[in-house]
Design a protein around this motif. Structure first.
Motif, mmCIF file in Angstrom:
data_model
loop_
_atom_site.group_PDB
_atom_site.id
_atom_site.type_symbol
_atom_site.label_atom_id
_atom_site.label_comp_id
_atom_site.label_asym_id
_atom_site.label_seq_id
_atom_site.Cartn_x
_atom_site.Cartn_y
_atom_site.Cartn_z
ATOM 1 N N TRP A 47 -7.183 17.546 13.230
ATOM 2 C CA TRP A 47 -7.423 16.827 11.970
ATOM 3 C C TRP A 47 -8.712 17.285 11.293
ATOM 4 O O TRP A 47 -9.145 16.692 10.299
ATOM 5 C CB TRP A 47 -7.443 15.310 12.216
ATOM 6 N N HIS B 147 -15.449 1.858 -9.832
ATOM 7 C CA HIS B 147 -15.235 3.281 -9.556
ATOM 8 C C HIS B 147 -15.403 3.584 -8.064
ATOM 9 O O HIS B 147 -14.637 4.367 -7.488
ATOM 10 C CB HIS B 147 -16.204 4.131 -10.382
ATOM 11 N N ASN C 43 -8.478 4.666 -3.111
ATOM 12 C CA ASN C 43 -7.348 5.494 -3.519
ATOM 13 C C ASN C 43 -7.253 6.734 -2.650
ATOM 14 O O ASN C 43 -6.173 7.167 -2.267
ATOM 15 C CB ASN C 43 -7.495 5.924 -4.980
ATOM 16 N N SER C 44 -8.419 7.317 -2.360
ATOM 17 C CA SER C 44 -8.427 8.572 -1.624
ATOM 18 C C SER C 44 -7.979 8.382 -0.175
ATOM 19 O O SER C 44 -7.262 9.224 0.362
ATOM 20 C CB SER C 44 -9.833 9.171 -1.682
ATOM 21 N N ILE C 45 -8.394 7.293 0.449
ATOM 22 C CA ILE C 45 -7.954 7.088 1.841
ATOM 23 C C ILE C 45 -6.511 6.593 1.880
ATOM 24 O O ILE C 45 -5.922 6.485 2.957
ATOM 25 C CB ILE C 45 -8.860 6.099 2.612
ATOM 26 N N GLY C 46 -5.955 6.299 0.706
ATOM 27 C CA GLY C 46 -4.537 5.939 0.673
ATOM 28 C C GLY C 46 -4.256 4.543 1.190
ATOM 29 O O GLY C 46 -3.261 4.316 1.872
ATOM 30 N N LYS D 23 -10.045 9.215 5.733
ATOM 31 C CA LYS D 23 -8.586 9.366 5.812
ATOM 32 C C LYS D 23 -8.198 10.134 7.085
ATOM 33 O O LYS D 23 -7.258 9.757 7.797
ATOM 34 C CB LYS D 23 -8.088 10.098 4.558
ATOM 35 N N LEU D 24 -8.938 11.210 7.366
ATOM 36 C CA LEU D 24 -8.652 11.989 8.577
ATOM 37 C C LEU D 24 -8.915 11.148 9.828
ATOM 38 O O LEU D 24 -8.181 11.219 10.819
ATOM 39 C CB LEU D 24 -9.516 13.253 8.599
ATOM 40 N N TYR E 167 -7.122 0.978 -9.492
ATOM 41 C CA TYR E 167 -6.846 0.997 -8.050
ATOM 42 C C TYR E 167 -5.393 1.381 -7.808
ATOM 43 O O TYR E 167 -4.495 0.824 -8.427
ATOM 44 C CB TYR E 167 -7.040 -0.392 -7.444
ATOM 45 N N ASP E 168 -5.188 2.278 -6.864
ATOM 46 C CA ASP E 168 -3.822 2.506 -6.386
ATOM 47 C C ASP E 168 -3.389 1.220 -5.682
ATOM 48 O O ASP E 168 -3.928 0.874 -4.634
ATOM 49 C CB ASP E 168 -3.793 3.691 -5.408
ATOM 50 N N ASP F 116 -17.650 9.275 2.414
ATOM 51 C CA ASP F 116 -16.793 10.458 2.274
ATOM 52 C C ASP F 116 -15.362 10.030 2.613
ATOM 53 O O ASP F 116 -14.969 10.021 3.784
ATOM 54 C CB ASP F 116 -17.269 11.561 3.223
ATOM 55 N N PRO F 117 -14.597 9.628 1.579
ATOM 56 C CA PRO F 117 -13.266 9.079 1.843
ATOM 57 C C PRO F 117 -12.326 10.078 2.521
ATOM 58 O O PRO F 117 -11.440 9.688 3.276
ATOM 59 C CB PRO F 117 -12.751 8.696 0.451
ATOM 60 N N PHE F 118 -12.524 11.367 2.256
ATOM 61 C CA PHE F 118 -11.668 12.379 2.866
ATOM 62 C C PHE F 118 -11.786 12.306 4.391
ATOM 63 O O PHE F 118 -10.780 12.281 5.112
ATOM 64 C CB PHE F 118 -12.068 13.758 2.339
#
Lengths: 726, 227
Positions: A326, A141, A148-151, A238-239, A416-417, A233-235
């Motif tokens: 960003w 998880h 997945n969140s960071i793409g 990503k930024l 997983y993406d 904090d994946p968000f």
């Protein structure tokens, strides 16, 4: 004796006093404690790692930077590196694994590369323990929610279950990146340049992660170390990726490094040591998550999602503006100085640390730890390897197929993406993942493989086997193996038998990498993988990357054409059952000698696979479970059976002789493949044909439907049991 | 004149580049639109891509619906413009009230990334008119919150209006009535959980997603009004 609480020995403390000519301040001591930790300084491993081959025509950057850089095609370079996050994942599986992903992604980003693929090499204890299921669930998880969140797609890896990992799971994460516009370096050049900290605020999470958590054994109180685990904090990550790539595209950065183990102390000392400069950092300029943090906490906090950039004064505003766009915090926290000192100044303007940069980054202790071959190795190698004939061959086959080490792992990788970026030509479940690089026709094959059991029985042979298996996995796709990154998971290096395992394994990796022409571009050493005195099996994990001329030329592991001919390439030694999946699963034995790999044979096999890839319908190596399982996996993946005439001998069917591959090809191509094999001295045996709805081995037959069911359900069913929260 | 596609990028969007590539490969001119803008450029189609807009914090799509660009997106749709939300974009459209229902966590409480089969229920929309009713499209899903739900009367209304555009052949996430994609009554706003942009190349496993993308481009005003 504060230094002992920070993980420094009395001798190390004395060395700091001698270097400074005075007692260190508390803040300085905290900085030394992280930079001289095993995790950051490689003090026990360095003398051995020196012997690894690190250079080659494709290697643009070797060990010592954020990640190795490999030229995979003219003008196309990738970054590739693996790291461990073992201890944090045991203490807090979700965040431990998540921040493992975050950390390696920032390593790749620090080179100026866009992270485009992840591999996870995971090892847990037995699945019938509720705590294992809790750890598997949490780790998967954690990887899933963060990756997945960071793409960034998670395209492959391995999942292994073995008793020795019950109290010390292994979470190794590899990341592949592609250089976006410019290869960055981690140097703080140009006195007068600004030092900018970008990303998350600095909090009290992860204090002592490198020193207290990663560089000590576990015991019953280890769960009290939970505050040492960072929170991801994946968000923000990503930024951070998008903002930093924009900064690099606009050529605004002079030097760039991630903050990971050791917190801010790490880049300020390493970037200056590399550049031969100094730096002054103002603590009151660091964006804090909570007030009243102590200076030492700010200096060693391992808060995630932070990067450090060195920027010319004229570009500072532009950098801050892009970060603001960003939604990221960024602030000037210091400046590059003449001289060679790292200085830390508090809010009152008082200097609370002033030490030579190289003393932190490069002058940590280097230990030649004593090592000795343990007596128990001889006993275990002489013991019964578990090669007795099973009562029922078909049942033995199904038992091995149902082993969680063999079975279908889609329960894991469907979380997983594995497709984002539109480059996943071959995803999880095959030999190696094949990734087409963005906006290009270049594809790479990547894999991560380890073999703890073999290494336990013989660390030198086991390490060689891991390198060869990784290289074969890459070559099965038709890719030529180019380079290695390694993650070396071992017990307590202060114990001579563990250090012997380490030395042997490193020698094995070195010999194999030299023979295969795949230099080591970096990686990570994780010691102290033991709990209450019980070490894990020595487990070097090999990340391998290879390159394909064309993405559409990739060969898969699935049988794809009825009537195709099945060929077994390589020599089978029926005695190669020591440490095998058969011995463990059917007889409950891990003993004897592991298979001995002939590196020249392995090299011939790799050359052959690359040469004949265009004529093959499928290729799959024989590893866990031997030729029987290799055939079954290819059949299940392709949804079609086979008709073979193999000896009804468990020693042939389940032997794990290395450097063997089962390939299938159209009948018209069989002769050409066989001739190419013979030309290289590779033994080739026609063993059957593809087609039908049954797996006909010769001595026994199993329906494809049944095999598929067994493989698909064993892991998912085992994981469906109750978990415990701890 | 090539159809013009605007792909909105929220902080945390991560399938924006894939959507751009897929549309571009089919001949569209593509621009990316930052969420902080208040106006849309001159485009035929607006795409809300997949990802984790604003980190999916609070609830998927709950913050994104307040991004400044969303007023312009709503006006664009109100004026009849073609608007498609993929995955996270579908979640945002539901939060914004541009499509009915909500996306809950998958029934298995696990993230799912896998290939699924989708049945085309309505081929008379600008998003599916290159398909025929009953066609089965193989397209991957990639979500944790894809379990669509709506009150019974809402579902009845959707059925009565033929607004259920795609259904799962084998429901992977517990979605009500196997719903995979729906449109508004006017048929110019479409949301779906699967990712058609990931199924536009044989090399990647399927070209069925291109059926949806081609439908959209063929329906775009620039092409339709071209002489």
């Amino acid at each position: 004796m504060i230094h002992r609480d920070l993980g420094l020995t009395d001798e190390e403390y004395k060395a700091i006093q001698d270097r400074l000519g005075r007692d260190p301040s508390y803040t300085e001591l905290a900085m030394y404690s992280v930079m001289w930790s095993e995790h950051c300084s490689y003090k026990s491993s360095r003398v051995h790692l020196r012997n690894l081959p690190t250079e080659g025509p494709h290697i643009l950057v070797g060990p010592g930077e954020g990640a190795g850089i490999i030229e995979v095609a003219p003008g196309k370079a990738v970054a590739f590196k693996i790291e461990s996050h073992n201890h944090p994942s045991f203490v807090e599986p979700v965040n431990g694994a998540a921040t493992g992903v975050g950390g390696i992604v920032r390593d790749i980003l620090s080179m100026g590369a866009r992270p485009i693929a992840l591999l996870d090499s995971l090892r847990f204890g037995p699945l019938d323990e509720a705590r294992t299921r809790y750890l598997v669930d949490g780790v998967v998880h954690g990887i899933s929610s963060y990756g997945n969140s960071i793409g960034v797609p998670t395209v492959g890896g391995e999942v292994v279950f073995e008793d020795c990992y019950a109290e010390n799971p292994l979470v190794n994460v590899a990341c592949l990146g592609v250089i976006d516009t410019k290869l960055m370096n981690g140097k703080a050049t140009g006195p007068g340049n600004a030092v900018i900290l970008i990303g998350s605020s600095t909090g009290r999470d992860g204090i002592g992660g490198a020193s207290v958590l990663a560089s000590a054994e576990f015991d019953d109180e280890s769960h009290e170390k939970r505050p040492s685990v960072q929170v991801g904090d994946p968000f923000t990550e990503k930024l951070l990726i998008e903002a930093c790539l924009e900064l690099i595209r606009e050529d605004l950065l002079v030097g760039f490094q991630d903050l990971g183990a050791g917190g801010i102390s790490c880049p300020i000392s390493e970037m200056t040591a590399k550049a031969g400069t100094g730096m002054t950092v103002r603590l009151d300029a660091v964006h804090l998550r909570e007030p009243q943090m102590e200076p030492f906490e700010i200096m060693i906090s391992e808060s995630q999602e932070r990067m450090m950039a060195v920027v010319e004064p004229g570009n500072v505003q532009r950098v801050l503006d892009i970060c603001k766009k960003w939604g990221l915090h960024a602030g000037v926290v210091g400046r590059v100085d003449d001289g060679d000192a790292v200085k830390v100044v508090d809010g009152a303007g008082e200097t609370i640390a002033d030490v030579p940069a190289v003393s932190l980054a490069d002058e940590g202790p280097v230990y030649e730890r004593p090592y000795e071959r343990p007596g128990w190795i001889d006993e275990i190698q002489a013991a019964d390897p578990g090669d007795k004939e099973p009562p029922d061959l078909a049942q033995a086959f199904l038992d091995v197929l149902a082993s969680p080490n063999v079975a279908d792992k889609s329960w894991v990788w469907e979380q997983y993406d594995h497709m984002i970026f539109l480059g996943t030509v071959q995803g999880p479940g095959g030999d190696a993942a094949v990734i087409r690089l963005p906006d290009s026709d270049v594809a790479v094959a990547i894999t991560a493989d380890g073999h703890g059991r073999y290494c336990y029985l013989d660390p030198y042979e086991g390490a060689r086997s891991a390198v060869v298996e990784a290289a074969l996995n890459v070559a099965c796709t038709g890719a030529r193996p180019l380079a290695v990154t390694n993650c070396l998971n071992f017990g307590n290096p202060e114990k001579p038998d563990v250090m012997w395992q380490f030395a042997q394994a490193v020698e094995g990796i070195g010999d194999a990498c030299k023979a295969l022409g795949t230099p080591v571009t970096g990686g990570n050493v994780s010691f102290y993988n033991e709990t209450s005195g019980r070490p894990i099996f020595p487990t070097p994990v090999i990340g391998m990357i290879g390159v394909l001329d064309r993405p559409d030329a990739a060969v898969g592991s699935a049988l794809s054409g009825d009537g195709d001919v099945l060929l077994l390439l390589g020599d089978t030694d029926p005695a190669d059952l020591g440490g095998s999946e058969f011995a463990s699963r059917v007889h409950g034995v891990i003993a004897g000698r592991p298979p001995k790999v002939d590196l020249a044979d392995a090299r011939d096999m790799i050359d052959l696979l690359v040469e004949v890839a265009g004529s093959l319908s499928s290729a799959h190596d024989c590893s866990h479970g031997g030729v029987a399982i290799s055939l079954a996996e290819s059949a299940i993946a392709g949804g079609r059976g086979f008709d073979c005439d193999l000896p009804a001998d468990h020693r042939f069917l389940f032997s794990e002789s290395p450097a063997r591959v089962v390939v299938s090809c159209a009948p018209d191509n069989a002769r050409q493949v066989a001739e190419a094999a013979e030309k290289r001295g590779v033994t080739v045996q026609q063993i059957g044909t593809v087609g039908g709805t049954e797996l006909r081995f010769g001595g026994f037959t199993v329906s494809l439907e049944n095999a598929k069911h067994v493989a698909a359900h064993s892991l998912a069913d085992a994981l469906a049991g109750p978990t415990i929260a701890s | 004149m090539n159809p013009r596609v605007g792909v909105v990028v929220f902080p945390g969007s991560n399938c924006d580049l894939d959507a751009q590539k897929a549309f571009r490969d089919l001949g569209a001119d593509v621009v990316s639109v930052w969420h902080d803008e208040e106006t849309l450029p001159e485009v035929d189609v607006v795409v809300l891509p997949g990802g984790f807009a604003h980190g999916d914090y609070l609830r998927t799509g709950a913050i994104a619906r307040f991004s400044p660009i969303m007023d312009a997106v709503r006006s664009f749709a109100d004026a009849g413009g073609l608007l498609i939300g993929i995955c996270n974009g579908f979640q945002i459209l539901c939060e914004a009230g541009l499509l009915p229902g909500a996306l809950r966590k998958n029934a298995g409480l696990k993230f799912l990334c896998k290939w699924v089969d989708l049945r085309v229920e309505n081929a008379s929309t600008p998003f599916t008119n290159a398909a025929s009713p009953g066609d089965v499209l193989r397209i991957p899903i990639n979500h944790f919150e894809g379990n669509w739900y709506a009150e019974p009367d809402v579902l009845d209304e959707l059925k009565a209006n033929d607004q259920i555009v795609l259904r799962y052949v084998d429901n992977p996430n517990g979605s009500l009535d196997d719903v995979a994609g729906i449109c508004n009554p006017e048929r110019n706003v479409f949301g779906l959980m699967p990712h058609p942009e990931r199924a536009c190349e044989a090399l990647l496993g399927s070209t069925d997603g291109a059926v949806i993308l081609r439908s959209i481009l063929a329906s775009s005003p620039s092409l339709v009004s071209a002489p």
